[in-house]
Scaffold this active site. Structure first.
Site, PDB file in Angstrom:
ATOM      1  N   ASN A  62       0.835  -1.205   0.000  1.00 45.95           N
ATOM      2  CA  ASN A  62       0.000   0.000   0.000  1.00 45.95           C
ATOM      3  C   ASN A  62       0.867   1.251   0.000  1.00 45.95           C
ATOM      4  O   ASN A  62       1.924   1.301   0.626  1.00 45.95           O
ATOM      5  CB  ASN A  62      -0.993  -0.004   1.173  1.00 45.95           C
ATOM      6  CG  ASN A  62      -0.352  -0.144   2.528  1.00 45.95           C
ATOM      7  OD1 ASN A  62       0.657  -0.799   2.687  1.00 45.95           O
ATOM      8  ND2 ASN A  62      -0.949   0.499   3.523  1.00 45.95           N
ATOM      9  N   GLU A  64       0.405   5.243   0.606  1.00 40.83           N
ATOM     10  CA  GLU A  64      -0.524   6.274   1.080  1.00 40.83           C
ATOM     11  C   GLU A  64      -0.108   7.651   0.575  1.00 40.83           C
ATOM     12  O   GLU A  64       0.937   7.829  -0.059  1.00 40.83           O
ATOM     13  CB  GLU A  64      -0.589   6.215   2.608  1.00 40.83           C
ATOM     14  CG  GLU A  64      -1.160   4.876   3.068  1.00 40.83           C
ATOM     15  CD  GLU A  64      -1.383   4.772   4.570  1.00 40.83           C
ATOM     16  OE1 GLU A  64      -0.922   5.645   5.334  1.00 40.83           O
ATOM     17  OE2 GLU A  64      -2.026   3.786   4.968  1.00 40.83           O
ATOM     18  N   CYS A  73      -4.276   0.721  -2.167  1.00 39.10           N
ATOM     19  CA  CYS A  73      -4.095  -0.562  -1.478  1.00 39.10           C
ATOM     20  C   CYS A  73      -3.026  -1.415  -2.163  1.00 39.10           C
ATOM     21  O   CYS A  73      -2.820  -1.323  -3.386  1.00 39.10           O
ATOM     22  CB  CYS A  73      -5.390  -1.368  -1.512  1.00 39.10           C
ATOM     23  SG  CYS A  73      -6.744  -0.694  -0.564  1.00 39.10           S
ATOM     24  N   GLU A  75      -3.133  -4.571  -2.902  1.00 39.97           N
ATOM     25  CA  GLU A  75      -3.651  -5.515  -3.897  1.00 39.97           C
ATOM     26  C   GLU A  75      -3.801  -4.859  -5.263  1.00 39.97           C
ATOM     27  O   GLU A  75      -3.490  -5.449  -6.294  1.00 39.97           O
ATOM     28  CB  GLU A  75      -5.010  -6.065  -3.453  1.00 39.97           C
ATOM     29  CG  GLU A  75      -4.982  -6.877  -2.183  1.00 39.97           C
ATOM     30  CD  GLU A  75      -5.185  -6.051  -0.927  1.00 39.97           C
ATOM     31  OE1 GLU A  75      -4.778  -4.870  -0.891  1.00 39.97           O
ATOM     32  OE2 GLU A  75      -5.757  -6.590   0.036  1.00 39.97           O
ATOM     33  N   CYS A 115     -10.728  -3.624  -3.985  1.00 41.59           N
ATOM     34  CA  CYS A 115      -9.673  -4.529  -4.488  1.00 41.59           C
ATOM     35  C   CYS A 115     -10.292  -5.818  -5.023  1.00 41.59           C
ATOM     36  O   CYS A 115      -9.833  -6.365  -6.033  1.00 41.59           O
ATOM     37  CB  CYS A 115      -8.657  -4.823  -3.392  1.00 41.59           C
ATOM     38  SG  CYS A 115      -7.595  -3.406  -3.037  1.00 41.59           S
TER      39      CYS A 115
HETATM   40  N1  THU Z   1      -5.254  -1.448   2.673  1.00 37.45           N
HETATM   41  C1  THU Z   1      -4.729  -2.282   1.725  1.00 37.45           C
HETATM   42  O1  THU Z   1      -3.596  -2.091   1.264  1.00 37.45           O
HETATM   43  N2  THU Z   1      -5.481  -3.331   1.322  1.00 37.45           N
HETATM   44  C2  THU Z   1      -6.735  -3.602   1.766  1.00 37.45           C
HETATM   45  O2  THU Z   1      -7.389  -4.499   1.236  1.00 37.45           O
HETATM   46  C3  THU Z   1      -7.291  -2.839   2.860  1.00 37.45           C
HETATM   47  C4  THU Z   1      -6.551  -1.631   3.257  1.00 37.45           C
HETATM   48  C5  THU Z   1      -4.462  -0.295   3.080  1.00 37.45           C
HETATM   49  C6  THU Z   1      -5.018   1.028   2.652  1.00 37.45           C
HETATM   50  C7  THU Z   1      -4.424   1.956   3.685  1.00 37.45           C
HETATM   51  O3  THU Z   1      -3.129   2.346   3.238  1.00 37.45           O
HETATM   52  C8  THU Z   1      -4.258   1.091   4.917  1.00 37.45           C
HETATM   53  O4  THU Z   1      -4.366  -0.248   4.479  1.00 37.45           O
HETATM   54  C9  THU Z   1      -5.308   1.343   5.992  1.00 37.45           C
HETATM   55  O5  THU Z   1      -6.582   1.284   5.471  1.00 37.45           O
END
Ligand code: THU
Length: 160
Positions: A62, A64, A73, A75, A115
């Site tokens: 992920n 941000e 995310c 995925e 995702c």
């Molecule tokens: N996140 C993912 O990378 N995959 C998911 O399926 C759920 C959430 C990440 C997004 C964000 O950077 C952090 O987790 C908190 O939500």
């Protein structure tokens, strides 16, 4: 009017030793991918590892952003990486895991709805299911045989 029941199935493993070597290895790659997560805001580092049909493994995490919705995310980062760099190569499996600075992630981290939708598009296009394997830092491991089994009543290109 009738009520219908939709069922899905998943295999739940008590610990990593119950998994095949391939699945265990892919989860280990997903854990490695968490190290490249950029999660200064949530402190929740997600890693995803894809196994392609040519046995290549590609990683994503992920990413941000200070403008929160601009983040992405793990995925979707990895699935789009596959689409962008290995077009036409089928995806056999995706493994997902996460660590957190704030909590102990002791239950399986399933992919978010967006995702699932994104992965579904690729599964439909490749005409072969991709397995989804997910876990936390510790605890049980869940494996489903396809994306569609995680997303009933889904929307796809057949409506357009
Ligand atoms: N996140 C993912 O990378 N995959 C998911 O399926 C759920 C959430 C990440 C997004 C964000 O950077 C952090 O987790 C908190 O939500």
């Amino acid at each position: 009017m009738k009520k219908i029941n939709i069922s899905t199935s998943a295999v739940v493993y008590e610990n990593l030793s119950e998994l095949s070597e391939e699945d265990r290895g892919l989860l280990a790659e997903a854990l490695k991918a968490t190290h490249n997560s950029y999660a200064p805001y949530s402190k929740f580092r997600v890693g995803a590892a894809l196994l392609l049909e040519n046995d290549q493994v590609i990683l994503g995490s992920n990413q941000e952003n200070a403008a929160y919705p601009s983040g992405m995310c793990a995925e979707r980062v990895v699935i789009w990486r596959a689409g962008a760099s290995y077009p036409g190569v089928k995806i056999k499996k995706i493994a997902i895991t996460a660590t957190s600075q704030n909590t102990k992630v002791d239950k399986p981290v399933g992919p978010c709805g967006a995702c699932r939708q994104t992965m579904l598009e690729y599964e439909v296009n490749q005409k072969e299911p991709m397995e989804i394997i997910f876990m936390g830092e510790t605890g049980k491991i869940v494996k489903t045989e396809s994306v569609v089994s995680l997303l009933p009543f889904s929307f796809d290109a057949s409506y357009l």
